[in-house]
Write a protein that holds these residues in place. Structure first.
Motif, PDB file in Angstrom:
ATOM      1  N   LEU A   8       0.832  -1.212   0.000  1.00  0.00           N
ATOM      2  CA  LEU A   8       0.000   0.000   0.000  1.00  0.00           C
ATOM      3  C   LEU A   8       0.858   1.250   0.000  1.00  0.00           C
ATOM      4  O   LEU A   8       1.855   1.311   0.721  1.00  0.00           O
ATOM      5  N   THR A   9       0.495   2.200  -0.828  1.00  0.00           N
ATOM      6  CA  THR A   9       1.182   3.473  -0.696  1.00  0.00           C
ATOM      7  C   THR A   9       0.278   4.641  -1.055  1.00  0.00           C
ATOM      8  O   THR A   9      -0.669   4.494  -1.824  1.00  0.00           O
ATOM      9  N   GLY A  10       0.565   5.781  -0.448  1.00  0.00           N
ATOM     10  CA  GLY A  10      -0.237   6.985  -0.663  1.00  0.00           C
ATOM     11  C   GLY A  10       0.557   8.012  -1.441  1.00  0.00           C
ATOM     12  O   GLY A  10       1.783   8.037  -1.382  1.00  0.00           O
ATOM     13  N   THR A  12       0.830  12.039  -1.921  1.00  0.00           N
ATOM     14  CA  THR A  12       0.379  13.350  -1.465  1.00  0.00           C
ATOM     15  C   THR A  12      -0.033  14.152  -2.689  1.00  0.00           C
ATOM     16  O   THR A  12       0.688  14.216  -3.675  1.00  0.00           O
ATOM     17  N   PHE A  43      -3.446   5.144  -3.135  1.00  0.00           N
ATOM     18  CA  PHE A  43      -4.511   6.131  -2.925  1.00  0.00           C
ATOM     19  C   PHE A  43      -3.993   7.554  -2.962  1.00  0.00           C
ATOM     20  O   PHE A  43      -2.803   7.808  -2.745  1.00  0.00           O
ATOM     21  N   ALA A  45      -3.710  10.816  -1.210  1.00  0.00           N
ATOM     22  CA  ALA A  45      -3.786  11.271   0.184  1.00  0.00           C
ATOM     23  C   ALA A  45      -4.289  12.715   0.184  1.00  0.00           C
ATOM     24  O   ALA A  45      -3.557  13.652   0.497  1.00  0.00           O
ATOM     25  N   HIS A  48      -4.368  14.621   3.454  1.00  0.00           N
ATOM     26  CA  HIS A  48      -3.025  15.055   3.867  1.00  0.00           C
ATOM     27  C   HIS A  48      -2.667  16.405   3.251  1.00  0.00           C
ATOM     28  O   HIS A  48      -1.890  17.158   3.806  1.00  0.00           O
ATOM     29  N   TYR A 139      -0.135  14.301  11.708  1.00  0.00           N
ATOM     30  CA  TYR A 139       0.114  13.699  10.398  1.00  0.00           C
ATOM     31  C   TYR A 139       0.514  12.216  10.495  1.00  0.00           C
ATOM     32  O   TYR A 139      -0.077  11.357   9.813  1.00  0.00           O
ATOM     33  N   MET A 143      -1.416   8.877   8.842  1.00  0.00           N
ATOM     34  CA  MET A 143      -0.700   7.971   7.943  1.00  0.00           C
ATOM     35  C   MET A 143      -0.753   6.530   8.472  1.00  0.00           C
ATOM     36  O   MET A 143      -0.939   5.576   7.711  1.00  0.00           O
ATOM     37  N   ASP A 146      -4.072   5.212   7.558  1.00  0.00           N
ATOM     38  CA  ASP A 146      -4.107   4.843   6.129  1.00  0.00           C
ATOM     39  C   ASP A 146      -3.604   3.419   5.923  1.00  0.00           C
ATOM     40  O   ASP A 146      -4.141   2.660   5.113  1.00  0.00           O
ATOM     41  N   ILE A 147      -2.536   3.109   6.652  1.00  0.00           N
ATOM     42  CA  ILE A 147      -1.840   1.835   6.437  1.00  0.00           C
ATOM     43  C   ILE A 147      -2.554   0.693   7.161  1.00  0.00           C
ATOM     44  O   ILE A 147      -2.826  -0.364   6.590  1.00  0.00           O
ATOM     45  N   VAL A 155       4.942  -1.225   2.742  1.00  0.00           N
ATOM     46  CA  VAL A 155       4.644   0.150   2.347  1.00  0.00           C
ATOM     47  C   VAL A 155       5.857   0.742   1.626  1.00  0.00           C
ATOM     48  O   VAL A 155       6.850   1.110   2.267  1.00  0.00           O
ATOM     49  N   VAL A 157       7.984   3.470   0.199  1.00  0.00           N
ATOM     50  CA  VAL A 157       8.055   4.935   0.382  1.00  0.00           C
ATOM     51  C   VAL A 157       9.485   5.409   0.163  1.00  0.00           C
ATOM     52  O   VAL A 157      10.423   4.608   0.104  1.00  0.00           O
ATOM     53  N   GLN A 161      10.116   9.061   4.496  1.00  0.00           N
ATOM     54  CA  GLN A 161       8.881   8.596   5.130  1.00  0.00           C
ATOM     55  C   GLN A 161       9.096   7.389   6.051  1.00  0.00           C
ATOM     56  O   GLN A 161       8.157   6.893   6.662  1.00  0.00           O
TER      57      GLN A 161
END
Ligand code: TRP
Length: 336
Positions: A8-10, A12, A43, A45, A48, A139, A143, A146-147, A155, A157, A161
């Motif tokens: 999974l990763t977001g 910004t 996704f 974010a 964020h 923040y 996060m 989210d995870i 994840v 990143v 991060q």
């Protein structure tokens, strides 16, 4: 058969990605999503992004453009669960629950918050928390939510991060300790190429250094940008060292091994910097052309982008719903 791992990763949603993001993050993430053992979650974010600005038009347009960009770069919404964070209210509910378990001291040590504090100290502000919002402070909890909301195993990143993923682990372990084993402590996967691509001035390509190569600019802008790349003052005809050359490193990121070897020969034979830049420009144009033409099509199709994200959020909700129901029960929030 190996167990599916959830990756999974977001993203910004501020600013359109540049070449560094494309080769360092976007293309590797899309490639990973094609691996059979992975089930990928990606996704926007968008909540964020409120931490960084209060410009609602910017928040809205960046989400849209970034969604278009990922789709143009080859993200296949059939293979990846692609959604907007804001479409999954469970994430925000979970963020509150996790916040009630997270010690303030842990967040005091978060890099982004510490940087804001030291900025204030340097400026001699009386209040070291001046201008720092609870959004910035919290923040890492959002996060973590989210995870953990999707029980992600991995994840991917950037290095910057890593601390946040470690915090998400700590928070998961603490939750499990108090309420039972509901969450998978996630692991960060730090991209090999992330951060290595140099920008125009030789520092890491980054929006904050203003040294990026845009992906979707038109030809003349791209050409001007490439002509600005810093080089040394060797004349045409003099052999050049490719190991410490921004032009070469950027070419290396987009070319095949064979092409890189051919470019190396040109360096040995003393290619002039003007010609090397022109060659890089033409190669980049060719490399970016398919992404650009897809982007031009997709960005015009609001209904398509919206429907992809709505479908994605349906799939995401199917996974988050049973998890949040278990979480509510575990913490004692349930019907009488
Ligand atoms: N904060 C991340 C960044 O700035 C984006 C992000 C938000 C994220 N939530 C996430 C990344 C969850 C991975 C997992 O890059």
């Amino acid at each position: 058969m190996k167990k599916q791992q959830r990756v999974l990763t977001g993203i910004t949603t501020s600013g359109i990605p540049h070449l560094g993001n494309l080769v360092g993050a976007i293309l590797p993430a899309i490639k990973a999503s094609n691996q059979e053992n992975n089930s990928s979650f990606l996704f926007l974010a968008d909540y964020h992004s409120l931490i960084k600005n209060t410009d609602s038009d910017l928040t809205h347009s960046s989400s849209y453009e970034i969604a278009a960009c990922w789709l143009a770069c080859g993200l296949d919404p059939k293979k990846v669960i692609f959604y907007r964070q804001s479409d999954i209210p469970h994430i925000f509910e979970l963020a509150w629950i996790l916040g009630c378990l997270t010690s303030k001291g842990l967040l005091n040590r978060a890099h982004a918050y510490k940087a804001a504090i030291s900025d204030n100290q340097e400026k001699g502000a009386k209040d070291i928390d001046k201008g720092i919002t609870m959004g910035l402070f919290n923040y890492p909890i959002l996060m973590a939510a989210d995870i953990l909301m999707f029980n992600a195993d991995i994840v991917p990143v950037g290095q910057d991060q890593k601390q946040h993923i470690e915090m998400a682990r700590d928070i998961a372990v603490k939750f499990n300790h108090h309420y039972g084993e509901l969450f998978t402590p996630p692991e960060a996967q730090i991209g090999e190429t992330t951060g290595i691509l140099p920008g125009l001035d030789g520092r890491k390509m980054s929006k904050s250094y203003n040294n990026t190569i845009p992906i979707f600019s038109d030809e003349s802008v791209l050409k001007k940008t490439i002509m600005k790349i810093k080089t040394n003052s060797l004349e045409p005809g003099e052999p050049k060292d490719s190991s410490d050359c921004n032009i070469f490193s950027i070419y290396n990121a987009i070319a095949s091994e064979k092409q890189v070897r051919e470019f190396q020969t040109q360096y040995d034979e003393g290619i002039g910097w003007g010609d090397a830049k022109l060659f890089l420009f033409e190669s980049l144009e060719e490399f970016l052309a398919p992404f650009k033409s897809e982007y031009a099509k997709i960005i015009e199709d609001r209904a398509y982008i919206e429907s992809v994200l709505v479908d994605g959020s349906k799939k995401a909700l199917e996974i988050s719903t049973p998890i949040i129901e278990d979480v509510r029960k575990a913490v004692g929030i349930k019907g009488f």
